[in-house]
Structure formats: structure tokens, C-alpha cells
Design a protein around this motif. Structure first.
Motif, PDB file in Angstrom:
ATOM      1  N   ALA B 120       5.090   5.677  -5.169  1.00 16.68           N
ATOM      2  CA  ALA B 120       3.768   5.456  -4.583  1.00 16.68           C
ATOM      3  C   ALA B 120       3.592   4.033  -4.054  1.00 16.68           C
ATOM      4  O   ALA B 120       2.652   3.759  -3.320  1.00 16.68           O
ATOM      5  CB  ALA B 120       2.695   5.757  -5.627  1.00 16.68           C
ATOM      6  N   MET B 121       4.526   3.150  -4.433  1.00 15.37           N
ATOM      7  CA  MET B 121       4.350   1.722  -4.207  1.00 15.37           C
ATOM      8  C   MET B 121       4.195   1.314  -2.734  1.00 15.37           C
ATOM      9  O   MET B 121       3.330   0.506  -2.399  1.00 15.37           O
ATOM     10  CB  MET B 121       5.575   1.013  -4.764  1.00 15.37           C
ATOM     11  CG  MET B 121       5.302  -0.116  -5.675  1.00 15.37           C
ATOM     12  SD  MET B 121       6.799  -0.541  -6.587  1.00 15.37           S
ATOM     13  CE  MET B 121       8.027  -0.623  -5.306  1.00 15.37           C
ATOM     14  N   LEU B 122       5.042   1.883  -1.861  1.00 13.27           N
ATOM     15  CA  LEU B 122       5.029   1.430  -0.468  1.00 13.27           C
ATOM     16  C   LEU B 122       3.723   1.810   0.240  1.00 13.27           C
ATOM     17  O   LEU B 122       3.070   0.934   0.816  1.00 13.27           O
ATOM     18  CB  LEU B 122       6.258   1.970   0.269  1.00 13.27           C
ATOM     19  CG  LEU B 122       7.599   1.482  -0.309  1.00 13.27           C
ATOM     20  CD1 LEU B 122       8.670   2.533  -0.165  1.00 13.27           C
ATOM     21  CD2 LEU B 122       8.037   0.196   0.362  1.00 13.27           C
ATOM     22  N   PRO B 123       3.306   3.099   0.184  1.00 18.85           N
ATOM     23  CA  PRO B 123       2.016   3.425   0.821  1.00 18.85           C
ATOM     24  C   PRO B 123       0.846   2.714   0.146  1.00 18.85           C
ATOM     25  O   PRO B 123      -0.111   2.334   0.834  1.00 18.85           O
ATOM     26  CB  PRO B 123       1.895   4.939   0.629  1.00 18.85           C
ATOM     27  CG  PRO B 123       3.281   5.408   0.409  1.00 18.85           C
ATOM     28  CD  PRO B 123       3.988   4.306  -0.304  1.00 18.85           C
ATOM     29  N   LEU B 124       0.938   2.509  -1.171  1.00 20.44           N
ATOM     30  CA  LEU B 124      -0.137   1.816  -1.870  1.00 20.44           C
ATOM     31  C   LEU B 124      -0.288   0.405  -1.313  1.00 20.44           C
ATOM     32  O   LEU B 124      -1.396  -0.098  -1.134  1.00 20.44           O
ATOM     33  CB  LEU B 124       0.186   1.764  -3.363  1.00 20.44           C
ATOM     34  CG  LEU B 124      -0.966   1.518  -4.316  1.00 20.44           C
ATOM     35  CD1 LEU B 124      -2.058   2.543  -4.128  1.00 20.44           C
ATOM     36  CD2 LEU B 124      -0.476   1.559  -5.757  1.00 20.44           C
ATOM     37  N   PHE B 125       0.836  -0.224  -1.013  1.00 19.90           N
ATOM     38  CA  PHE B 125       0.789  -1.561  -0.426  1.00 19.90           C
ATOM     39  C   PHE B 125       0.086  -1.535   0.931  1.00 19.90           C
ATOM     40  O   PHE B 125      -0.762  -2.372   1.220  1.00 19.90           O
ATOM     41  CB  PHE B 125       2.210  -2.131  -0.292  1.00 19.90           C
ATOM     42  CG  PHE B 125       2.241  -3.467   0.368  1.00 19.90           C
ATOM     43  CD1 PHE B 125       1.996  -4.614  -0.359  1.00 19.90           C
ATOM     44  CD2 PHE B 125       2.494  -3.581   1.730  1.00 19.90           C
ATOM     45  CE1 PHE B 125       2.004  -5.855   0.263  1.00 19.90           C
ATOM     46  CE2 PHE B 125       2.503  -4.815   2.355  1.00 19.90           C
ATOM     47  CZ  PHE B 125       2.255  -5.949   1.610  1.00 19.90           C
ATOM     48  N   LEU B 126       0.435  -0.529   1.752  1.00 21.55           N
ATOM     49  CA  LEU B 126      -0.206  -0.422   3.071  1.00 21.55           C
ATOM     50  C   LEU B 126      -1.707  -0.185   2.923  1.00 21.55           C
ATOM     51  O   LEU B 126      -2.516  -0.722   3.678  1.00 21.55           O
ATOM     52  CB  LEU B 126       0.430   0.719   3.872  1.00 21.55           C
ATOM     53  CG  LEU B 126       1.883   0.493   4.287  1.00 21.55           C
ATOM     54  CD1 LEU B 126       2.427   1.713   5.015  1.00 21.55           C
ATOM     55  CD2 LEU B 126       1.994  -0.743   5.177  1.00 21.55           C
ATOM     56  N   MET B 127      -2.051   0.637   1.921  1.00 20.82           N
ATOM     57  CA  MET B 127      -3.462   0.929   1.663  1.00 20.82           C
ATOM     58  C   MET B 127      -4.205  -0.360   1.302  1.00 20.82           C
ATOM     59  O   MET B 127      -5.272  -0.653   1.839  1.00 20.82           O
ATOM     60  CB  MET B 127      -3.516   1.914   0.493  1.00 20.82           C
ATOM     61  CG  MET B 127      -4.799   2.696   0.359  1.00 20.82           C
ATOM     62  SD  MET B 127      -4.792   3.540  -1.242  1.00 20.82           S
ATOM     63  CE  MET B 127      -4.237   5.130  -0.821  1.00 20.82           C
ATOM     64  N   LYS B 129      -3.337  -3.328   2.023  1.00 23.10           N
ATOM     65  CA  LYS B 129      -3.342  -4.220   3.179  1.00 23.10           C
ATOM     66  C   LYS B 129      -4.518  -3.893   4.090  1.00 23.10           C
ATOM     67  O   LYS B 129      -5.228  -4.788   4.550  1.00 23.10           O
ATOM     68  CB  LYS B 129      -2.015  -4.077   3.942  1.00 23.10           C
ATOM     69  CG  LYS B 129      -1.826  -5.110   5.029  1.00 23.10           C
ATOM     70  CD  LYS B 129      -0.404  -5.066   5.547  1.00 23.10           C
ATOM     71  CE  LYS B 129      -0.248  -5.937   6.781  1.00 23.10           C
ATOM     72  NZ  LYS B 129      -0.887  -5.347   7.969  1.00 23.10           N
ATOM     73  N   VAL B 142      -4.990  -2.361  -9.226  1.00 20.32           N
ATOM     74  CA  VAL B 142      -5.171  -0.984  -8.784  1.00 20.32           C
ATOM     75  C   VAL B 142      -4.312   0.055  -9.521  1.00 20.32           C
ATOM     76  O   VAL B 142      -4.843   1.041 -10.023  1.00 20.32           O
ATOM     77  CB  VAL B 142      -4.984  -0.889  -7.248  1.00 20.32           C
ATOM     78  CG1 VAL B 142      -4.737   0.530  -6.803  1.00 20.32           C
ATOM     79  CG2 VAL B 142      -6.209  -1.453  -6.555  1.00 20.32           C
ATOM     80  N   ILE B 212       5.128  -7.961  -5.501  1.00 19.54           N
ATOM     81  CA  ILE B 212       4.918  -7.434  -4.156  1.00 19.54           C
ATOM     82  C   ILE B 212       3.557  -7.853  -3.611  1.00 19.54           C
ATOM     83  O   ILE B 212       3.432  -8.266  -2.462  1.00 19.54           O
ATOM     84  CB  ILE B 212       5.027  -5.891  -4.183  1.00 19.54           C
ATOM     85  CG1 ILE B 212       6.477  -5.471  -4.444  1.00 19.54           C
ATOM     86  CG2 ILE B 212       4.519  -5.272  -2.893  1.00 19.54           C
ATOM     87  CD1 ILE B 212       6.642  -4.016  -4.755  1.00 19.54           C
TER      88      ILE B 212
END
Lengths: 291, 273
Positions: B120-127, B129, B142, B212
Motif C-alpha cells: 500500500a506504501m507507494l499509492p499511499l505516498f501519492l495520496m 502528496k 496515517v 519515505i
């Protein structure tokens, strides 16, 4: 308010949070892994294109991925059995009727588990120092030549495994200890009457009775060891010569150093599949052993 | 008398293993008190010739570790309070309050336990952002808002609350939320402490996600700060050991104080599996 309404009211906040911040991102990750999301797309989503399975195909053709996969398997296949052996060995010692101050020993052996992995990895980096490290000093006293633990590709992963076993064995030790306390004492008394020695009692009673617990801790530990990251990040930067690069480290670099979020998502799903397969395999072996 | 050698053997082995286990932590304390450069001499010293607090002074005065200690405290405390709020209510609902779809939701959550958080980490980062939460403490918090494992830990404990007790309160006219607050929460206190210790330690020790999300030294948590410091100051082993002491001592102290609750939670999770 009815019971059902209260239940919804109390469960809803947590469920919404899990849906928004976990399930949604997991689905998004699947979609992301089918795109070429990169630094340009990060600035302007107009650059985003659907590429199908290209990220996965490229990943399977990337020697660095196979290196990371091999390193992660090495760490898991050597580290988990070693860690479980130390956990069971120390649990049996602490559980022994002959042991004094059991509570104190349990706490002492558990202490590394609660420490911060980054902080203790920094300690070990100095303990493993070729010239001034106390580990080589101790080995020198036993007649061994100094080892360049973190600078030699053959020794970097073994050093990280030693560190991980030290850091983690206490966790499973406490779980095994609880299971040992549930084994009925009369089994041992009967075995003693039949003339079984300590070794036979361990092999014929203790290990079989621990079976389900060992399966559980093995599944959890394998899943944890597949997520190797902080240790190489702090101790070796994935080196020397990529010998300690793990799958998660590759994901981190691909995603947050080079900003190839599409490719990094593909790595995430491959990691997930590996962990899933490892869990399924162990459950199957566990069922066979029980039958 | 036959037992004597065996007693020596068992306790001797325990002493050796315990000494080996604690040695790195002992050396961390010793080296943190050494004057700069002393730990890099041969033979490696085990104790400072003249103990000094200079490394700690340097860390707090120049490296800004006081700020990062505060960040870690704020994040771990907030994570604990948030996790308690969300997970305890949900855990109780799953144990005792039958709402429509409960069975199915529970099955989905159990299934979710096999998905590693990193997926879930990559989309969570985009979210984060897009929400402007990158490089903020809120962004770090979060993922620890609610957790499936914690919900099940509470559910397991809440199942042992007798139904008769709840029904008696209902007959007396107490509302469901009053029952939760006045009757259930006090009974669940031990598991609340367990959950609090788990969450606090987890948030304090977490590394990858804060690494991150945070990209500004002033916002770093201790593990991220320590990792970055160790890259700049590879040679300053005494300084780094003082940093490790600052990072490790709060969690070790918390664990020693609340050990009973921690161990209970650990074995409860295992028995459930």
C-alpha cells in the motif's frame, strides 16, 4: 440505539480508515504496476500511460531483481531456521526446572526485541569493524584471522543474519516458552519411568508437542524476514557488490530514489506473491507433518 | 545430588547466552561515554578511561537530536492515542455487537492480514502528496490510525466479557454507548495497556515509512535521524553510540515498566493464530 446501530457506529471509523488508507492503496498499487508512472508522471499525470504487464516482464529480465530475490531467499532460508533453533534452545533452557531467576533471564534475552533496529544496527556495525570491532577481537583470541564482515561480499549477508538472529530470537522464545508451559508434566514423568533420557524426551515429547506453535512462528518469521530492509540500509547500503540488496530495498530504491513508481509497484506485488507462496507452502508442509 | 552438574550446566549456559545477548547494549552505553576516538583503538576498550558526557552534549547542542526526540515522542504518543480510539471501539463491536455484514467484513479483514503493508506504501505516498501531507508528522501517522491485528487483539479480549453483564445493564436501561464506556472499557483495561505498549513501541521503532515521508532534518524521527547521522559520521563511533542510547533507552524503559502487559499481548496473538 439498537445493538446493530451501536455496532456500526463503533466499527465504522476503523473500517473507513482501513478501507481508505489500506484497501484503496492496495488496489491502486495493482493499477499503478500496470502503468509507466515515473518522475514525469509525478509532475504531470498527463505523462501516465498504461503499459500492461511490461513492468513485470522487465522485472523478470532484470539481473538486479534476481540478485535481490536470491539475497532475500538466502537471508530467509538460513536466518529463519537459525533464529527458530536459538529461540527453542533458549526457551528450553529458561523453562528448565533447574533454571534460577527465570523471569530475569527471560527479560534479558527478550531485550533486543524491543530495541530500535536502526540504533542496534549502528552498534553492530562498530562491533563488526574489521580492525577495532570486538567480534573480530574475540575471534582473534580463539585463533581466527580477522574477517572483513561488512566489506566482503561473502561475509556481509552472514553478518546481517547473525545480527537479525540476535535482534529477533527473543520474540519467538517467549511464544515457545508459553507453549512449553502447556505441555502436561506427566508426559515427561511417564517417559522418565520408561527410562527415556533428556535428549529422547526432547525429540519424542517436546518437539512434537510444539509442532503447531513452531508452524505458527515459522510462518510469521518467514513473512518478517522477507521484509528485510533497515539492516542492509544501515549496515551495508545493500553492498558490497549488491550482496545484501533485498527485494524491499530494491522497491525502496526503484520507488523513492528513482521515482519509478510503476515498476516499484510491480516489485511490491512480486514480494506479496512470494510471501503468500511461502505461507501456503509452510501450511501444506505443516498439514503433512501433522497427518 | 545427581542433579548438581546439570544445574550448573543449565544456569551456566543461561548466563553465557544472556551475557552475549546483552553485550552489544552494554557496549553501546560504555562507548557513548568514551572521549572521541577512544573506541577505535586496539585492543578495543570495554569501558571509558575517563567517562564523559561530551557526546551527548554534542548531540543535543549541535546535531539537533532534542528536536528529533520530541518528534518521536509526539508521533509515538499520537499513534498510540489514535490506535486506541479506533481499534478498541471496533474490536468491541466485532466481539459483542452484531451489525449487518459483520461476518463478511471480519473474513475480509482476516484475509487482509496476508497483504504486507509495503504494497500500500507507494499509492499511499501519492495520496499524501496530493493532500499536502508529505514531510509532516500527520503523514507519518496515517498508517498507524487503525490496524487489523489490533482490532482482533481487542476482539479476542472483549469476547471474554460475559453477555449476562451487558444484558443486565440493558435491562437497567443503559444505552449501548454508556455500556461501552462504563462497563466494557474498564474491563478491557489490561488489553488497552497491552495495545498501547505495542503501538507506542511500533511507532517509535518504525523506520521505512518515516524515511519515505519525512525529508527535512527538523521533522525526522530518531531512527531516521540516526540513519542519516550514521552516514555523515561513520568515524564518530562514540557520538553514534550516544545517539543509539537516546533512541533505545525510552523504549527499553517503557518495556521494563510494562513488561507484563507486553508479554501477555504477545502470547495472546500467538495462541489465536
Amino acid at each position: 440505539m439498537t445493538r446493530a446501530q451501536a455496532g456500526l457506529l463503533l466499527a465504522a471509523p476503523a473500517l473507513v480508515v482501513i478501507a481508505v488508507f489500506f484497501f484503496l492503496p492496495v488496489l491502486a498499487a495493482l493499477a499503478l504496476s500496470l502503468t509507466d508512472f515515473d518522475l514525469y508522471a509525478l509532475a504531470d499525470s498527463g505523462y501516465l500511460r498504461f503499459v500492461g504487464l511490461r513492468n513485470y516482464v522487465q522485472l523478470l529480465g532484470n539481473p538486479l531483481f534476481w540478485q535481490a530475490l536470491g539475497n532475500t531467499l538466502y537471508f530467509t532460508v538460513v536466518g529463519v531456521p537459525l533464529s527458530l533453533a536459538v529461540s527453542v534452545g533458549t526457551a528450553v533452557l529458561v523453562h528448565s526446572r533447574l533454571a534460577r531467576c527465570r523471569g530475569l533471564f527471560r527479560t534479558a534475552l527478550f531485550a533486543p526485541v524491543v530495541t530500535t533496529v536502526v540504533a542496534v544496527a549502528v552498534i553492530w556495525r562498530y562491533l563488526l569493524h574489521t580492525r577495532y570491532g570486538l567480534i573480530n577481537y574475540g575471534l582473534g583470541k580463539l585463533g581466527f584471522a580477522p574477517i572483513d564482515w561488512l566489506g566482503d561480499p561473502h561475509f556481509a549477508m552472514p553478518a546481517i543474519i547473525l545480527f537479525a538472529v540476535w535482534k529477533n530470537f527473543g520474540y519467538n522464545m517467549v511464544i515457545v516458552l508459553a507453549a512449553l508451559q502447556n505441555i502436561p508434566e506427566d508426559l515427561y514423568e511417564a517417559a522418565e519411568l520408561d527410562g527415556a533420557g533428556a535428549g529422547q524426551q526432547f525429540l519424542r515429547i517436546t518437539l512434537p508437542m510444539l509442532g503447531p506453535t513452531l508452524l505458527f512462528v515459522s510462518i510469521m518469521t518467514v513473512a518478517g524476514y522477507f521484509q528485510l530492509f533497515a539492516e542492509p540500509y544501515v549496515m551495508t547500503l545493500g553492498g558490497p557488490g549488491q550482496s545484501t540488496l533485498s527485494v524491499l530495498y530494491l522497491l525502496y530504491e526503484e520507488g523513492f530514489k528513482w521515482w519509478n513508481l510503476g515498476r516499484a509497484s510491480a516489485v511490491a506485488f512480486v514480494l506479496f506473491l512470494m510471501m503468500f507462496a511461502a505461507t501456503a507452502l509452510q501450511m501444506r508442509l505443516g498439514r503433512q507433518a501433522a497427518a | 545430588m545427581r542433579r548438581r552438574p546439570a544445574t550448573w550446566l543449565v544456569n551456566g549456559a543461561l548466563l553465557v547466552v544472556a551475557a552475549l545477548t546483552l553485550f552489544p547494549l552494554f557496549w553501546m552505553f560504555a562507548a557513548s561515554l568514551m572521549p572521541a576516538g577512544q573506541s577505535s583503538t586496539y585492543p578495543p576498550p570495554l569501558w571509558p578511561s575517563r567517562p564523559t558526557l561530551a557526546n551527548y552534549r554534542e548531540l543535543f547542542a549541535h546535531a539537533g537530536i532534542g528536536r528529533q526526540l520530541l518528534n518521536s515522542l509526539v508521533i509515538a504518543t499520537s499513534a498510540t492515542l489514535l490506535a486506541l480510539t479506533f481499534n478498541v471501539a471496533a474490536g468491541y463491536a466485532f466481539a459483542k455487537l452484531d451489525f449487518p455484514g459483520r461476518q463478511r467484513v471480519q473474513q475480509i479483514l482476516v484475509g487482509a492480514l496476508v497483504i504486507p503493508a509495503q504494497v500500500a506504501m507507494l499509492p499511499l505516498f501519492l495520496m499524501l502528496k496530493s493532500l499536502g501531507l508529505v514531510n509532516t508528522l500527520a503523514g507519518v501517522l496515517v498508517p498507524s490510525l487503525a490496524g487489523v491485528f489490533s482490532i482482533f487483539l481487542v476482539r479476542q479480549a472483549a469476547l471474554t466479557v460475559p453477555d449476562e453483564l451487558l444484558d443486565a445493564a440493558r435491562i437497567d436501561g443503559a444505552g449501548e454507548l454508556t455500556i461501552f464506556r462504563r462497563i466494557v472499557l474498564p474491563l478491557l483495561t489490561p488489553i488497552l495497556v497491552t495495545l498501547a505498549v505495542f503501538t507506542f513501541l511500533g511507532a517509535w521503532n518504525d523506520f521505512l515509512w518515516p524515511l519515505i515521508v519525512l525529508n527535512d532534518g527538523d521533522r525526522y524521527t530518531l531512527p531516521v535521524a540516526l540513519a542519516s547521522l550514521s552516514r555523515e559520521h561513520v568515524q564518530d563511533s562514540e557520538l553514534m553510540m550516544a545517539g543509539s542510547v537516546v533512541t533505545v533507552v525510552p523504549v527499553l524503559a517503557l518495556f521494563l515498566a510494562l513488561q507484563r502487559y507486553y508479554m501477555q499481548g504477545l502470547t495472546a496473538g500467538a495462541v489465536k493464530g
